[in-house]
Design a protein around this motif. Structure first.
Motif, PDB file in Angstrom:
ATOM      1  N   ASN A   1       0.794  -1.312  -0.054  1.00  0.00           N
ATOM      2  CA  ASN A   1       0.122   0.084   0.062  1.00  0.00           C
ATOM      3  C   ASN A   1       0.868   1.120  -0.045  1.00  0.00           C
ATOM      4  O   ASN A   1       0.370   2.398   0.007  1.00  0.00           O
ATOM      5  N   GLY A   2       2.063   1.009  -0.123  1.00  0.00           N
ATOM      6  CA  GLY A   2       3.033   2.324   0.164  1.00  0.00           C
ATOM      7  C   GLY A   2       2.974   3.076  -1.336  1.00  0.00           C
ATOM      8  O   GLY A   2       2.505   2.593  -2.421  1.00  0.00           O
ATOM      9  N   GLN A   3       3.634   4.066  -1.348  1.00  0.00           N
ATOM     10  CA  GLN A   3       3.914   4.844  -2.719  1.00  0.00           C
ATOM     11  C   GLN A   3       4.259   4.099  -3.892  1.00  0.00           C
ATOM     12  O   GLN A   3       4.195   4.261  -5.119  1.00  0.00           O
ATOM     13  N   VAL A   4       5.490   3.604  -3.393  1.00  0.00           N
ATOM     14  CA  VAL A   4       6.154   2.575  -4.577  1.00  0.00           C
ATOM     15  C   VAL A   4       5.595   1.401  -4.862  1.00  0.00           C
ATOM     16  O   VAL A   4       5.223   0.897  -5.855  1.00  0.00           O
TER      17      VAL A   4
ATOM     18  N   ARG B   1      -1.617  -4.123   5.559  1.00  0.00           N
ATOM     19  CA  ARG B   1      -1.812  -4.312   7.055  1.00  0.00           C
ATOM     20  C   ARG B   1      -3.275  -3.613   7.596  1.00  0.00           C
ATOM     21  O   ARG B   1      -3.601  -3.867   8.828  1.00  0.00           O
TER      22      ARG B   1
ATOM     23  N   ASN C   1       1.224  -8.166   9.421  1.00  0.00           N
ATOM     24  CA  ASN C   1       2.033  -6.757   9.870  1.00  0.00           C
ATOM     25  C   ASN C   1       3.324  -7.361  10.206  1.00  0.00           C
ATOM     26  O   ASN C   1       3.455  -8.244  10.857  1.00  0.00           O
ATOM     27  N   LEU C   2       4.381  -6.487   9.692  1.00  0.00           N
ATOM     28  CA  LEU C   2       5.878  -6.873   9.947  1.00  0.00           C
ATOM     29  C   LEU C   2       5.987  -6.996  11.379  1.00  0.00           C
ATOM     30  O   LEU C   2       7.026  -7.644  11.708  1.00  0.00           O
TER      31      LEU C   2
ATOM     32  N   TYR D   1      18.118   5.437  10.727  1.00  0.00           N
ATOM     33  CA  TYR D   1      17.668   5.218   9.396  1.00  0.00           C
ATOM     34  C   TYR D   1      18.496   4.375   8.582  1.00  0.00           C
ATOM     35  O   TYR D   1      18.587   3.320   8.008  1.00  0.00           O
TER      36      TYR D   1
ATOM     37  N   LYS E   1      18.734   0.547   7.569  1.00  0.00           N
ATOM     38  CA  LYS E   1      18.744  -0.108   6.349  1.00  0.00           C
ATOM     39  C   LYS E   1      20.054  -0.856   5.950  1.00  0.00           C
ATOM     40  O   LYS E   1      19.931  -1.983   5.462  1.00  0.00           O
TER      41      LYS E   1
ATOM     42  N   LEU F   1      13.340  10.018  -3.242  1.00  0.00           N
ATOM     43  CA  LEU F   1      12.390   9.535  -3.822  1.00  0.00           C
ATOM     44  C   LEU F   1      11.500  10.769  -4.471  1.00  0.00           C
ATOM     45  O   LEU F   1      11.266  11.494  -3.215  1.00  0.00           O
TER      46      LEU F   1
ATOM     47  N   ARG G   1       9.488   7.845  -7.893  1.00  0.00           N
ATOM     48  CA  ARG G   1       8.839   6.374  -7.366  1.00  0.00           C
ATOM     49  C   ARG G   1       8.495   5.504  -8.493  1.00  0.00           C
ATOM     50  O   ARG G   1       8.727   4.121  -8.474  1.00  0.00           O
TER      51      ARG G   1
HETATM   52  P1  NAP Z   1       5.903   4.569   1.827  1.00  0.00           P
HETATM   53  O1  NAP Z   1       4.922   5.185   0.951  1.00  0.00           O
HETATM   54  O2  NAP Z   1       5.646   5.112   3.348  1.00  0.00           O
HETATM   55  O3  NAP Z   1       5.160   3.046   2.036  1.00  0.00           O
HETATM   56  C1  NAP Z   1       5.716   2.352   3.284  1.00  0.00           C
HETATM   57  C2  NAP Z   1       4.908   1.228   3.183  1.00  0.00           C
HETATM   58  O4  NAP Z   1       5.218   0.338   4.398  1.00  0.00           O
HETATM   59  C3  NAP Z   1       3.463   1.392   3.552  1.00  0.00           C
HETATM   60  O5  NAP Z   1       2.395   0.896   2.697  1.00  0.00           O
HETATM   61  C4  NAP Z   1       3.055   1.097   4.949  1.00  0.00           C
HETATM   62  O6  NAP Z   1       1.684   0.556   5.385  1.00  0.00           O
HETATM   63  C5  NAP Z   1       4.099  -0.193   4.922  1.00  0.00           C
HETATM   64  N1  NAP Z   1       4.415  -0.644   6.390  1.00  0.00           N
HETATM   65  C6  NAP Z   1       4.686   0.144   7.237  1.00  0.00           C
HETATM   66  N2  NAP Z   1       4.919  -0.434   8.592  1.00  0.00           N
HETATM   67  C7  NAP Z   1       4.455  -1.647   8.330  1.00  0.00           C
HETATM   68  C8  NAP Z   1       4.199  -2.736   9.082  1.00  0.00           C
HETATM   69  N3  NAP Z   1       4.277  -2.993  10.555  1.00  0.00           N
HETATM   70  N4  NAP Z   1       3.554  -3.975   8.297  1.00  0.00           N
HETATM   71  C9  NAP Z   1       3.546  -3.956   7.229  1.00  0.00           C
HETATM   72  N5  NAP Z   1       3.497  -2.927   6.299  1.00  0.00           N
HETATM   73  C10 NAP Z   1       3.924  -1.734   6.953  1.00  0.00           C
HETATM   74  O7  NAP Z   1       7.173   4.450   1.473  1.00  0.00           O
HETATM   75  P2  NAP Z   1       7.621   4.818  -0.201  1.00  0.00           P
HETATM   76  O8  NAP Z   1       7.532   6.272  -0.419  1.00  0.00           O
HETATM   77  O9  NAP Z   1       6.844   3.840  -0.805  1.00  0.00           O
HETATM   78  O10 NAP Z   1       8.930   4.502   0.103  1.00  0.00           O
HETATM   79  C11 NAP Z   1       9.481   3.145  -0.046  1.00  0.00           C
HETATM   80  C12 NAP Z   1      10.770   2.716   0.793  1.00  0.00           C
HETATM   81  O11 NAP Z   1      11.991   3.434  -0.134  1.00  0.00           O
HETATM   82  C13 NAP Z   1      10.833   2.804   2.243  1.00  0.00           C
HETATM   83  O12 NAP Z   1      11.443   1.882   2.769  1.00  0.00           O
HETATM   84  C14 NAP Z   1      11.860   3.998   2.125  1.00  0.00           C
HETATM   85  O13 NAP Z   1      12.703   3.927   3.356  1.00  0.00           O
HETATM   86  C15 NAP Z   1      12.876   3.961   1.358  1.00  0.00           C
HETATM   87  N6  NAP Z   1      13.215   5.131   0.514  1.00  0.00           N
HETATM   88  C16 NAP Z   1      12.843   6.351   0.692  1.00  0.00           C
HETATM   89  C17 NAP Z   1      13.605   7.271   0.245  1.00  0.00           C
HETATM   90  C18 NAP Z   1      12.857   8.923   0.213  1.00  0.00           C
HETATM   91  O14 NAP Z   1      13.400   9.656  -0.113  1.00  0.00           O
HETATM   92  N7  NAP Z   1      11.555   8.861   0.795  1.00  0.00           N
HETATM   93  C19 NAP Z   1      14.540   7.372  -0.330  1.00  0.00           C
HETATM   94  C20 NAP Z   1      15.465   6.023  -0.524  1.00  0.00           C
HETATM   95  C21 NAP Z   1      14.660   4.837  -0.187  1.00  0.00           C
HETATM   96  P3  NAP Z   1       0.772   1.387   5.519  1.00  0.00           P
HETATM   97  O15 NAP Z   1       0.329   1.891   3.904  1.00  0.00           O
HETATM   98  O16 NAP Z   1      -0.422   0.749   6.034  1.00  0.00           O
HETATM   99  O17 NAP Z   1       1.027   2.787   6.229  1.00  0.00           O
END
Ligand code: NAP
Length: 211
Positions: A9-12, A32, A51-52, A125, A129, A151, A174
């Motif tokens: 459900n995340g943005q990626v 979740r 859920n993780l 962070y 990672k 991103l 993304r």
């Molecule tokens: P995002 O939109 O925040 O998506 C993260 C997802 O992880 C969400 O769907 C969230 O669920 C899920 N999640 C969180 N806790 C969880 C749990 N306990 N159990 C199961 N699922 C869980 O992130 P994104 O923007 O797609 O980014 C994806 C990844 O890229 C992240 O790991 C981030 O650290 C990494 N990244 C980010 C950047 C940046 O510039 N932002 C740069 C490099 C790498 P819900 O939808 O329910 O909240």
């Protein structure tokens, strides 16, 4: 291939699920919250709740590949960074290993070469990672670790740079990250590789062939 997306459900994650849903693969989206199920179904995904921070082995069972796109996000504390980005990822790897899933793709992040150079607020962070990535390298999974820079939500260009080390020169949409994860899935030359990605000049397939 039966592909489980963790963080669907995340943005990626959502963009990756959509690509997989349109492909010959069978995609299962781990979410979740049951409210997220209709969105995933619209993207042609099967859905499983998990859920993780709990036992989610039921979600991993039967998969051929796991793609981990979850993250605790910028609005939670360091405790969740450790619990999700590090321990949740490691639990996903251990679960994949114990259930005989071979392929594992990790969406990580560009990590500064010296943690000491990172801004204080980012150190937990990057450490989390990095710990998860190092753990994955020590498994016998067919892993690929994809490390994007910052991103953005710009439209994807389909053009990237990919290399072991790029540094924080620029950002990447993304949408392009989702495409990279999708194309990496069956690209065997990316097995046991860790590489950084940013917006760049090469088509995604060309860039991935050369990592
Ligand atoms: P995002 O939109 O925040 O998506 C993260 C997802 O992880 C969400 O769907 C969230 O669920 C899920 N999640 C969180 N806790 C969880 C749990 N306990 N159990 C199961 N699922 C869980 O992130 P994104 O923007 O797609 O980014 C994806 C990844 O890229 C992240 O790991 C981030 O650290 C990494 N990244 C980010 C950047 C940046 O510039 N932002 C740069 C490099 C790498 P819900 O939808 O329910 O909240």
């Amino acid at each position: 291939m039966k592909v489980l997306v963790i963080g669907a459900n995340g943005q990626v994650g959502k963009q990756l699920v959509e690509l997989l849903g349109k492909s010959e693969h069978e995609v299962t989206a781990m979410v979740r919250d049951t409210d997220q199920i209709p969105t995933m179904e619209k993207l042609s995904a099967k859905t499983v709740t998990g859920n993780l921070e709990k036992d989610f082995s039921h979600a991993v069972a039967g998969a051929d590949a796991v793609i981990f796109t979850a993250g605790s996000g910028a609005h939670t504390g360091y405790d969740k960074t450790i619990l999700i980005d590090q321990e949740g990822a490691i639990k996903a790897m251990d679960t994949a290993k114990s259930l005989g899933v071979k392929r594992f793709i990790m969406l990580s992040s560009i990590i500064p070469k010296r943690l000491a150079d990172a801004p204080e607020s980012m150190k937990p962070y990057y450490a989390a990672k990095n710990r998860a990535d190092e753990y994955l390298k020590g498994t016998n999974l067919d892993y690929t670790i994809v490390r994007p820079g910052r991103l953005t939500n710009e439209p994807g260009s389909g053009k990237i740079d990919a290399a072991v080390s790029l540094g924080y020169k620029s950002s990447i949409p993304r949408a392009d990250v989702a495409h990279v994860l999708f194309e990496t899935l069956e690209q065997e030359n990316t097995y046991s590789k860790t590489f950084e990605i940013l917006s760049g000049d090469d088509s995604i397939s060309k860039a991935l062939r050369n990592v």
